[in-house]
Design an enzyme around this catalytic site. Structure first.
Site, PDB file in Angstrom:
ATOM      1  N   GLU A   1       0.221   3.665   1.715  1.00  0.00           N
ATOM      2  CA  GLU A   1       0.283   4.112   3.113  1.00  0.00           C
ATOM      3  C   GLU A   1       1.644   3.804   3.737  1.00  0.00           C
ATOM      4  O   GLU A   1       2.004   4.358   4.766  1.00  0.00           O
ATOM      5  CB  GLU A   1      -0.826   3.458   3.937  1.00  0.00           C
ATOM      6  CG  GLU A   1      -2.209   4.033   3.692  1.00  0.00           C
ATOM      7  CD  GLU A   1      -2.406   5.451   4.220  1.00  0.00           C
ATOM      8  OE1 GLU A   1      -1.926   5.746   5.320  1.00  0.00           O
ATOM      9  OE2 GLU A   1      -3.025   6.265   3.512  1.00  0.00           O
TER      10      GLU A   1
ATOM     11  N   SER B   1       0.814  -1.220   0.000  1.00  0.00           N
ATOM     12  CA  SER B   1       0.000   0.000   0.000  1.00  0.00           C
ATOM     13  C   SER B   1       0.847   1.270   0.000  1.00  0.00           C
ATOM     14  O   SER B   1       1.912   1.320   0.622  1.00  0.00           O
ATOM     15  CB  SER B   1      -0.867  -0.014   1.258  1.00  0.00           C
ATOM     16  OG  SER B   1      -1.405   1.263   1.512  1.00  0.00           O
TER      17      SER B   1
ATOM     18  N   TYR C   1      -1.816   0.562  10.526  1.00  0.00           N
ATOM     19  CA  TYR C   1      -2.065  -0.085   9.235  1.00  0.00           C
ATOM     20  C   TYR C   1      -0.826   0.003   8.345  1.00  0.00           C
ATOM     21  O   TYR C   1      -0.374  -0.993   7.779  1.00  0.00           O
ATOM     22  CB  TYR C   1      -3.266   0.591   8.549  1.00  0.00           C
ATOM     23  CG  TYR C   1      -3.461   0.178   7.106  1.00  0.00           C
ATOM     24  CD1 TYR C   1      -4.108  -1.011   6.788  1.00  0.00           C
ATOM     25  CD2 TYR C   1      -3.010   0.984   6.053  1.00  0.00           C
ATOM     26  CE1 TYR C   1      -4.290  -1.394   5.460  1.00  0.00           C
ATOM     27  CE2 TYR C   1      -3.189   0.618   4.733  1.00  0.00           C
ATOM     28  CZ  TYR C   1      -3.833  -0.569   4.440  1.00  0.00           C
ATOM     29  OH  TYR C   1      -4.001  -0.944   3.120  1.00  0.00           O
TER      30      TYR C   1
HETATM   31  P1  GDP Z   1      -6.562   6.216   3.376  1.00  0.00           P
HETATM   32  O1  GDP Z   1      -5.718   7.039   2.460  1.00  0.00           O
HETATM   33  O2  GDP Z   1      -6.331   4.744   3.226  1.00  0.00           O
HETATM   34  O3  GDP Z   1      -6.495   6.650   4.806  1.00  0.00           O
HETATM   35  O4  GDP Z   1      -8.070   6.424   2.848  1.00  0.00           O
HETATM   36  P2  GDP Z   1      -9.352   7.180   3.442  1.00  0.00           P
HETATM   37  O5  GDP Z   1     -10.328   7.260   2.323  1.00  0.00           O
HETATM   38  O6  GDP Z   1      -9.838   6.537   4.701  1.00  0.00           O
HETATM   39  O7  GDP Z   1      -8.812   8.644   3.841  1.00  0.00           O
HETATM   40  C1  GDP Z   1      -8.196   9.485   2.907  1.00  0.00           C
HETATM   41  C2  GDP Z   1      -7.932  10.841   3.524  1.00  0.00           C
HETATM   42  O8  GDP Z   1      -9.175  11.504   3.782  1.00  0.00           O
HETATM   43  C3  GDP Z   1      -7.193  10.841   4.857  1.00  0.00           C
HETATM   44  O9  GDP Z   1      -6.208  11.854   4.811  1.00  0.00           O
HETATM   45  C4  GDP Z   1      -8.247  11.220   5.875  1.00  0.00           C
HETATM   46  O10 GDP Z   1      -7.758  11.905   7.031  1.00  0.00           O
HETATM   47  C5  GDP Z   1      -9.106  12.160   5.036  1.00  0.00           C
HETATM   48  N1  GDP Z   1     -10.460  12.361   5.564  1.00  0.00           N
HETATM   49  C6  GDP Z   1     -11.031  13.550   5.876  1.00  0.00           C
HETATM   50  N2  GDP Z   1     -12.277  13.388   6.350  1.00  0.00           N
HETATM   51  C7  GDP Z   1     -12.495  12.037   6.346  1.00  0.00           C
HETATM   52  C8  GDP Z   1     -13.616  11.237   6.737  1.00  0.00           C
HETATM   53  O11 GDP Z   1     -14.648  11.727   7.180  1.00  0.00           O
HETATM   54  N3  GDP Z   1     -13.484   9.881   6.582  1.00  0.00           N
HETATM   55  C9  GDP Z   1     -12.333   9.304   6.065  1.00  0.00           C
HETATM   56  N4  GDP Z   1     -12.256   7.979   5.905  1.00  0.00           N
HETATM   57  N5  GDP Z   1     -11.272  10.049   5.711  1.00  0.00           N
HETATM   58  C10 GDP Z   1     -11.351  11.388   5.841  1.00  0.00           C
END
Ligand code: GDP
Length: 328
Positions: free
Chosen positions: A129, A127, A151
């Site tokens: 990440e 990933s 993660y």
């Molecule tokens: P990730 O890149 O695997 O963490 O995928 P996510 O879709 O969970 O999150 C992507 C980005 O969106 C991260 O930087 C989060 O902090 C940001 N983010 C902002 N608001 C939200 C929210 O309400 N839900 C999630 N899941 N992410 C959010």
């Protein structure tokens, strides 16, 4: 017929990959954990061609038994605790499934092996990440890792152990370092789907606000359907290797919100969006942007769906789903 065994079969990528491999004439086996798993019956309705086998990434004997039953040519390890926010509150579980689960699957492959002339080929879902607090931009296969969540740390272990087993035992084991990839099958807890679903519901009068976390972080978002093809291509190579899959473009969460609301004709999105600290993370990944040159060159892989098309596809899907649910 070639045979493929997929962990994480009920997830977004598992479903895309199962469809893709079925279309290429594979017998597809999917690993399912637990008893009476409700996601299993849903999957069987949608994809009756998938043969489900019980097993758990926390349980090595079950993995050995599953491989003995499926007798696969290719194993795709997509199973994981995959939600970054949850990994902070369930860090040990994440380390066990997302990290040690990879080691168990590699051990199971060593034990079952496939045939001498036809060893089992292994794909690991690594990933972006893992790059976390990025050391260079854009990120490539050679960029050092600096994960920012349990993660990310577990994925780094998974990635490193694949490299180690490849070097130590000569396994045909490859890792795809996939940047965020989304689509209508994305879980609602991920930011893309959360936003496209809310935009659809707000435009239909079914919801009045969208509560968000950090709007400033940037991601390289592609379409999951494009990315599963890259996974398969990696396993068709003579030599195993690691590849970045990415679009090479980055967009902020705010841009995502603007575009999704724009798709449903709402320009004053600020009226509906509120931020709440509960959606902020203890440590954030501020910027991801991948360089997929190696995959383009060696695999001939190319993403087909760009960011505007992806958001449009997801909003349209959510509009249709929400209309049907509400009987509109
Ligand atoms: P990730 O890149 O695997 O963490 O995928 P996510 O879709 O969970 O999150 C992507 C980005 O969106 C991260 O930087 C989060 O902090 C940001 N983010 C902002 N608001 C939200 C929210 O309400 N839900 C999630 N899941 N992410 C959010």
């Amino acid at each position: 017929m070639p045979r493929a065994f997929i962990t994480g079969i009920t997830g977004q990528d598992g479903q895309h990959l199962a469809e893709f491999l079925h279309g290429r004439g594979y017998d597809v086996y999917g690993m399912i954990k637990g008893q009476n798993n409700p996601r299993a019956s849903k999957l069987q309705e949608e994809m009756p061609f998938v043969e489900l086998i019980s097993g758990d990434l926390a349980d090595l004997p079950s993995l050995v038994a599953a491989l003995q039953q499926a007798q696969p040519d290719e194993v795709y390890n997509l199973g994981a605790i995959s939600f970054v926010a949850l990994s902070f509150s369930q860090a040990e579980l994440t380390a066990n499934i997302t990290g040690l689960g990879v080691l168990r699957m590699l051990e199971a492959i060593r034990m079952v092996g496939g045939t001498r002339d036809n060893p089992i080929r292994f794909y690991q879902a690594s990933s972006s990440e893992m790059f976390g607090e990025v050391r260079e931009t854009p990120q490539t296969e050679l960029t050092p890792f600096h994960p920012r969540s349990p993660y990310g740390c577990a994925k780094v272990f998974g990635h490193d152990i694949v490299v180690n087993y490849r070097e130590s035992y000569g396994l045909h084991a490859s890792s795809g370092i996939l940047f965020n990839h989304e689509g209508p099958r994305r879980g609602i807890e991920f930011v893309t789907r959360k936003v496209t679903n809310a935009a659809a519901r707000i435009s239909l009068g079914l919801q009045h606000e969208l509560v968000m976390g950090n709007l400033d972080s940037k991601r390289d978002w592609g379409y999951a359907g494009d990315y599963v093809k890259g996974m398969w291509l990696m396993l068709q190579q003579d030599e195993p290797d690691d590849y970045v899959l990415a679009t090479g473009e980055t967009h902020s969460i705010e841009e995502l919100v603007v575009r999704a609301f724009g798709e449903v004709g709402i320009d004053d999105w600020q009226k509906y969006v509120r931020q709440d600290p509960k959606f902020f993370r203890p440590a954030e990944v501020d910027l991801l942007i991948g360089d997929a040159s190696k995959a383009k060159e060696k695999l001939g892989w190319e993403p087909e769906v760009d960011f505007p098309a992806l958001v449009k596809m997801m909003v349209e899907n959510d509009l249709a789903l929400e209309k049907a649910k509400a009987g509109l």
